[in-house]
Design a protein around this motif. Structure first.
Motif, PDB file in Angstrom:
ATOM      1  N   CYS A  69      64.584 -28.064  15.448  1.00  0.00           N
ATOM      2  CA  CYS A  69      65.230 -26.968  16.198  1.00  0.00           C
ATOM      3  C   CYS A  69      64.550 -25.645  15.840  1.00  0.00           C
ATOM      4  O   CYS A  69      64.568 -25.218  14.688  1.00  0.00           O
ATOM      5  CB  CYS A  69      66.720 -26.890  15.884  1.00  0.00           C
ATOM      6  SG  CYS A  69      67.494 -25.434  16.645  1.00  0.00           S
ATOM      7  N   PRO A  70      63.972 -24.956  16.825  1.00  0.00           N
ATOM      8  CA  PRO A  70      63.247 -23.717  16.519  1.00  0.00           C
ATOM      9  C   PRO A  70      64.157 -22.625  15.974  1.00  0.00           C
ATOM     10  O   PRO A  70      63.712 -21.775  15.208  1.00  0.00           O
ATOM     11  CB  PRO A  70      62.637 -23.309  17.866  1.00  0.00           C
ATOM     12  CG  PRO A  70      63.494 -23.971  18.891  1.00  0.00           C
ATOM     13  CD  PRO A  70      63.962 -25.251  18.276  1.00  0.00           C
ATOM     14  N   TYR A  77      71.125 -23.286  12.236  1.00  0.00           N
ATOM     15  CA  TYR A  77      71.544 -23.696  13.572  1.00  0.00           C
ATOM     16  C   TYR A  77      71.347 -25.193  13.790  1.00  0.00           C
ATOM     17  O   TYR A  77      71.274 -25.954  12.826  1.00  0.00           O
ATOM     18  CB  TYR A  77      70.743 -22.882  14.608  1.00  0.00           C
ATOM     19  CG  TYR A  77      71.405 -22.781  15.945  1.00  0.00           C
ATOM     20  CD1 TYR A  77      72.619 -22.159  16.083  1.00  0.00           C
ATOM     21  CD2 TYR A  77      70.818 -23.332  17.085  1.00  0.00           C
ATOM     22  CE1 TYR A  77      73.246 -22.069  17.315  1.00  0.00           C
ATOM     23  CE2 TYR A  77      71.425 -23.241  18.324  1.00  0.00           C
ATOM     24  CZ  TYR A  77      72.645 -22.605  18.432  1.00  0.00           C
ATOM     25  OH  TYR A  77      73.252 -22.514  19.653  1.00  0.00           O
ATOM     26  N   GLY A  78      71.248 -25.611  15.021  1.00  0.00           N
ATOM     27  CA  GLY A  78      70.984 -26.997  15.389  1.00  0.00           C
ATOM     28  C   GLY A  78      72.247 -27.746  15.785  1.00  0.00           C
ATOM     29  O   GLY A  78      73.354 -27.399  15.373  1.00  0.00           O
ATOM     30  N   CYS A 101      71.054 -21.005  21.340  1.00  0.00           N
ATOM     31  CA  CYS A 101      70.237 -22.150  21.789  1.00  0.00           C
ATOM     32  C   CYS A 101      69.362 -21.732  22.972  1.00  0.00           C
ATOM     33  O   CYS A 101      69.859 -21.160  23.934  1.00  0.00           O
ATOM     34  CB  CYS A 101      71.149 -23.300  22.196  1.00  0.00           C
ATOM     35  SG  CYS A 101      70.277 -24.678  22.957  1.00  0.00           S
ATOM     36  N   THR A 102      68.085 -22.053  22.888  1.00  0.00           N
ATOM     37  CA  THR A 102      67.158 -21.702  23.976  1.00  0.00           C
ATOM     38  C   THR A 102      67.009 -22.847  24.991  1.00  0.00           C
ATOM     39  O   THR A 102      66.174 -22.761  25.881  1.00  0.00           O
ATOM     40  CB  THR A 102      65.762 -21.358  23.416  1.00  0.00           C
ATOM     41  OG1 THR A 102      65.205 -22.554  22.850  1.00  0.00           O
ATOM     42  CG2 THR A 102      65.832 -20.281  22.355  1.00  0.00           C
ATOM     43  N   CYS A 104      65.590 -25.560  24.516  1.00  0.00           N
ATOM     44  CA  CYS A 104      64.185 -25.995  24.473  1.00  0.00           C
ATOM     45  C   CYS A 104      64.043 -27.515  24.585  1.00  0.00           C
ATOM     46  O   CYS A 104      62.996 -28.016  24.958  1.00  0.00           O
ATOM     47  CB  CYS A 104      63.520 -25.505  23.195  1.00  0.00           C
ATOM     48  SG  CYS A 104      64.001 -26.441  21.725  1.00  0.00           S
ATOM     49  N   ASN A 106      64.047 -29.824  22.163  1.00  0.00           N
ATOM     50  CA  ASN A 106      63.365 -30.589  21.109  1.00  0.00           C
ATOM     51  C   ASN A 106      64.339 -31.474  20.329  1.00  0.00           C
ATOM     52  O   ASN A 106      63.957 -32.520  19.825  1.00  0.00           O
ATOM     53  CB  ASN A 106      62.607 -29.652  20.157  1.00  0.00           C
ATOM     54  CG  ASN A 106      61.327 -30.284  19.640  1.00  0.00           C
ATOM     55  OD1 ASN A 106      60.916 -31.355  20.109  1.00  0.00           O
ATOM     56  ND2 ASN A 106      60.697 -29.659  18.679  1.00  0.00           N
ATOM     57  N   CYS A 107      65.606 -31.051  20.238  1.00  0.00           N
ATOM     58  CA  CYS A 107      66.593 -31.884  19.532  1.00  0.00           C
ATOM     59  C   CYS A 107      66.859 -33.169  20.318  1.00  0.00           C
ATOM     60  O   CYS A 107      66.938 -34.250  19.741  1.00  0.00           O
ATOM     61  CB  CYS A 107      67.883 -31.112  19.302  1.00  0.00           C
ATOM     62  SG  CYS A 107      68.552 -30.325  20.774  1.00  0.00           S
ATOM     63  N   MET A 117      71.965 -30.936  24.318  1.00  0.00           N
ATOM     64  CA  MET A 117      72.298 -29.510  24.335  1.00  0.00           C
ATOM     65  C   MET A 117      71.956 -28.855  25.677  1.00  0.00           C
ATOM     66  O   MET A 117      72.482 -27.789  25.991  1.00  0.00           O
ATOM     67  CB  MET A 117      71.561 -28.788  23.200  1.00  0.00           C
ATOM     68  CG  MET A 117      71.940 -29.276  21.829  1.00  0.00           C
ATOM     69  SD  MET A 117      73.691 -29.040  21.453  1.00  0.00           S
ATOM     70  CE  MET A 117      73.647 -27.462  20.639  1.00  0.00           C
ATOM     71  N   ILE A 118      71.093 -29.505  26.458  1.00  0.00           N
ATOM     72  CA  ILE A 118      70.713 -28.930  27.761  1.00  0.00           C
ATOM     73  C   ILE A 118      71.878 -29.043  28.748  1.00  0.00           C
ATOM     74  O   ILE A 118      71.946 -28.329  29.743  1.00  0.00           O
ATOM     75  CB  ILE A 118      69.467 -29.652  28.344  1.00  0.00           C
ATOM     76  CG1 ILE A 118      68.416 -29.928  27.270  1.00  0.00           C
ATOM     77  CG2 ILE A 118      68.865 -28.882  29.510  1.00  0.00           C
ATOM     78  CD1 ILE A 118      68.042 -28.737  26.427  1.00  0.00           C
TER      79      ILE A 118
END
Ligand code: SF4
Ligand code: SF4
Length: 422
Positions: A69-70, A77-78, A101-102, A104, A106-107, A117-118
């Protein structure tokens, strides 16, 4: 004996003697049991009941998401932590974590339970937006988008200003509505941001040199609005879909090509869910198909690294086209950053985070773009190549704020191609 949980009485003595020392009641409270079964699960349960929110409760705490997680890399976070905080009664609907959260992705790439998360973030954000719990800067972007059709709040007539210095003809469909192969969506940051305009002009020259039959919507164009959707403004996104579909239906074109990976993502994945399907490409994909036709007149003798936009790479699987274009340029020595392709590090601009840098600063040790610039510098590259209109301003600011001015320059792939072909 039954298996019912036994609740011990809390220790609340006014004083106690421990190993000969008399302790005041204030210190005794250290020994009180933590009453963990009193946590309020209601907000976590509410997330699980939202369409899209279900998967948060599938988390079994394996921790695989933590190193990727960036936001966790520059903060705390995460998904695992979000879920754990929910178990401890933190109300994500009102917590700043909701906006960090962006999206992104990756998680999700590594999560064995497919905690998504999207889907979760837009679902929870939609409720927060409905209740008016939105950071002020994001609310401002929603209002500008609704009013002007772009996130920057610019007068739509200025959408064509970038063309003035393009030194190449650009066809606007309203003026010449005859059928065209490529309907090119310029999107907000190529239309209005000064450095974005540089890329728009470069792209126009490259397309014309390659003989592409293309045209733009000019002042009629509105943003596709995918980042507003991911930031929780689903209603605004659906309004933009209606407007854009009606606009597209006025013209005859073969395919849509866009500068913006976020717009590309929505046209490819979200518009079809609402019954509107188009052949859509990111501009690097269109140009990638034309690599054999590229003719160069100049070398660019430089070490070049490349940042994968999350919404082109991880979300839509396109990693090769941008690299093929960079590597085709004579003189370029291409080098990868350690985190690249599917594991690429987010620039910090996705999912509405583009407009939340000052909000996010209170919860992170540095901007994600600053972290990414450090990674680019570590490769020894002279140029950081990009192909998302959000990134040029993010990375150019980060080059300055990390003290790397003069060591690394940020160039859109369209600018590199234009320079080498001119
Ligand atoms: S990878 Fe998935 S299951 Fe594992 S801790 Fe993260 S969210 Fe939970
Ligand atoms: S989508 Fe990206 S930013 Fe959001 S929690 Fe997952 S890894 Fe972190």
């Amino acid at each position: 004996m039954g298996l019912e949980k036994q609740h011990p009485d809390p220790i609340e003595k006014e004083g106690a003697v421990v190993e000969g020392y008399a302790l005041a009641g204030e210190w005794n409270r250290m020994f009180e049991q933590r009453v963990i079964w009193d946590y309020d699960f209601t907000p976590l349960e509410k997330i699980g009941e939202l369409p899209g929110g279900e998967s948060l409760n599938w988390c079994y705490g394996c921790g695989k998401c933590i190193p990727v997680c960036p936001v966790d890399i520059v903060g705390d976070y995460g998904p695992r932590k979000i879920h754990r905080k929910g178990q401890m009664g933190v109300d994500l609907f009102k917590d700043p974590d909701l906006w960090l959260c962006t999206t992104c992705g990756n998680c999700l790439r590594v999560c064995p339970k497919e905690v998504d998360m999207i889907q979760i973030m837009p679902a929870v954000r939609e409720v927060a937006v409905g209740e008016g719990n939105v950071p002020a800067e994001l609310q401002s972007v929603f209002e500008k988008t609704a009013r002007y059709g772009n996130a920057l709040g610019e007068n739509p007539r200025k959408r064509v200003e970038w063309m003035k210095d393009a030194a190449t003809p650009v066809r606007i469909l309203k003026d010449d509505p005859s059928p065209v192969d490529v309907l090119f969506l310029i999107e907000d940051y190529w239309a209005f941001h000064p450095r974005g305009r540089d890329a728009a002009r470069a792209n126009a020259r490259v397309l014309n040199r390659l003989g592409v039959d293309w045209a733009i919507l000019g002042a009629e164009e509105k943003t596709i609005g995918d980042s507003q959707r991911l930031a929780g403004e689903k209603g605004l996104f659906e309004m933009l879909v209606e407007d854009n579909v009606a606009l597209f239906s006025k013209y005859e074109f073969g395919r849509i090509v866009t500068s913006d990976p976020h717009a590309f993502n929505a046209l490819r994945n979200e518009y079809p869910k609402l019954g509107h399907s188009y052949e859509v490409l990111h501009y690097t994909q269109l140009l990638g198909q034309l690599v054999p036709k590229l003719t160069f007149s100049k070398r660019i003798d430089a070490k070049v690294t490349f940042h994968d936009p999350c919404y082109l790479g991880r979300h839509n699987g396109e990693y090769d086209a941008p690299r093929a274009l960079i590597e085709a340029i004579p003189g370029v020595e291409f080098m990868e950053m350690q985190r690249c392709r599917a594991n690429g590090y987010c620039c910090g601009g996705g999912g509405g985070a583009m407009w939340l840098d000052s909000f996010t600063a209170d919860f992170t040790s540095e901007r994600l773009s600053e972290r990414r610039v450090r990674e680019a510098v570590e490769t020894g590259a002279d140029i950081l190549a990009i192909c998302c209109p959000y990134e040029v301003s993010r990375f150019e600011d980060a080059v300055k704020s990390t003290g790397n001015d003069g060591k690394l320059i940020v160039r859109d792939i369209a600018e590199l191609l234009d320079e080498a072909m001119s």
